[in-house]
Design an enzyme around this catalytic site. Structure first.
Site, PDB file in Angstrom:
ATOM      1  N   ARG A 231      -9.061 -25.568 -25.745  1.00  0.00           N
ATOM      2  CA  ARG A 231      -8.323 -25.742 -26.990  1.00  0.00           C
ATOM      3  C   ARG A 231      -6.845 -25.505 -26.720  1.00  0.00           C
ATOM      4  NH1 ARG A 231     -11.880 -28.210 -29.084  1.00  0.00           N
ATOM      5  NH2 ARG A 231     -12.990 -27.759 -31.042  1.00  0.00           N
ATOM      6  N   GLU A 260      -1.374 -30.451 -32.076  1.00  0.00           N
ATOM      7  CA  GLU A 260      -2.107 -31.666 -31.721  1.00  0.00           C
ATOM      8  C   GLU A 260      -2.296 -32.524 -32.962  1.00  0.00           C
ATOM      9  OE1 GLU A 260      -6.540 -32.325 -30.093  1.00  0.00           O
ATOM     10  OE2 GLU A 260      -5.314 -31.043 -28.786  1.00  0.00           O
ATOM     11  N   HIS A 279      -6.973 -35.513 -25.949  1.00  0.00           N
ATOM     12  CA  HIS A 279      -8.224 -34.851 -26.345  1.00  0.00           C
ATOM     13  C   HIS A 279      -9.419 -35.785 -26.188  1.00  0.00           C
ATOM     14  CE1 HIS A 279      -9.715 -31.309 -29.047  1.00  0.00           C
ATOM     15  NE2 HIS A 279     -10.667 -31.718 -28.225  1.00  0.00           N
TER      16      HIS A 279
END
Length: 321
Positions: A231, A260, A279
């Site tokens: 993360r 993000e 991602h």
């Protein structure tokens, strides 16, 4: 299906294919919704399937979830739903562990090889039509520190060992003879100085948030590279940028960042020793069908009264090993 359970499926842009959801539709009423309609779709629902597993919509819709008994997250990380009201409830939370293990491990190995061989630098030279001989590093014999000992971390460790790397790990419990990690420590800063590559795959919890800060990067070797597939919030982004700019560490491959998506103009876009991906380290062709299959399998178990797979310990924020 009349008189059966009600299953709400939260999606974004497009819902799961109807043929994939057929095993659920045969035994339940299925409601498909995007985030804006989640509260209405949750009213009276027994099950919530977060097909859009990165959604942050559940806390806002929670007052409508009075009948909810089970929430299934279509991804691995469950931090978007670890809010106090859900944690204190009787709702069972499961995730989609194992589907992404192999693809993410392949991504990590690929990025380590790319960093060692400076493939991004070769591409830049090619684009400039510049023929320049250079030497590169070997990964065989190098040490990787895997931070996070869940199923993805184990798969990463196995693949890196197969490539000839030495592997150590950081987890909650210290042990000396783990079959995949070798030794597992609990003191991150004590282990960082021995690593050539640091791979972050820990779940995001109160204990792991911002674990990679200026002090952590200062503990790493100047030639070490950092790979984050966990993360973005595991990292203090400004400290990472500073460490990459001043040579505290040699480079980074980042599949996750904070914030993000990464804003236009952010310094991480321009640093020559950074590789960014959006991602998608686990997103192989066919992954959507795989996560629906994992849910339909668990749904069959739930309807039949069998124990669910991949039950999250809500006090920890992940599935215990």
């Amino acid at each position: 299906m009349e008189n059966g359970p009600i299953v709400t499926v939260l999606h974004r842009d497009s819902a799961p294919a109807s043929d994939l959801m057929a095993p659920v539709a045969a035994r339940a009423e299925v409601r498909y919704t995007e985030a804006a309609g989640l509260a209405d779709a949750l009213t009276g629902a027994d099950v919530l399937f977060l097909y859009d597993f990165q959604s942050r919509a559940v806390p806002g819709a929670w007052p409508a979830a009075g009948a909810l008994r089970w929430l299934h997250v279509g991804g691995v990380g469950v931090d978007p739903v670890m809010f106090p009201e859900l944690q204190a409830s009787d709702v069972v939370v499961t995730n989609t562990r194992n589907v992404f293990d192999g693809p993410i491990a392949e991504y990590v190995l690929g990025q380590i090889i790319s960093l060692a061989k400076d493939l991004p630098g070769s591409l830049r030279l090619q684009q400039r039509h510049e023929w320049r001989h250079r030497e590169s590093d070997r990964i065989a014999g190098a040490t990787a520190l895997v931070v996070g000992t869940g199923s993805i971390g184990r798969t990463i460790a196995r693949l890196l060992r197969a490539a000839g790397m030495r592997v150590r790990a950081i987890g909650r419990r210290a042990r000396a003879d783990d079959p995949d990690f070798g030794s597992v420590g609990t003191d991150l800063h004590a282990e960082l100085p021995g690593a050539d590559y640091v791979v972050a795959i820990a779940p995001l919890t109160a204990q792991t948030r911002n674990m990679f800060d200026a002090a952590a990067f200062a503990a790493m070797k100047p030639h070490a590279r950092f790979v984050n597939v966990g993360r973005g919030e595991l990292v203090v982004t400004d400290d990472l940028v500073a460490a990459l700019r001043d040579g505290t560490i040699a480079g980074a491959a980042l599949d996750v960042v904070d914030p993000e998506p990464l804003p236009t103009g952010h310094p991480l876009w321009e640093l020559p020793n950074v590789v960014l991906t959006p991602h998608n380290s686990g997103d192989f062709h066919g992954w959507r069908a795989e996560i629906v299959g994992a849910f339909t399998d668990n749904f069959g178990r739930w309807v039949d009264g069998l124990p669910l797979h991949n039950v999250v310990d809500k006090s920890l924020g992940y599935v215990p090993g």
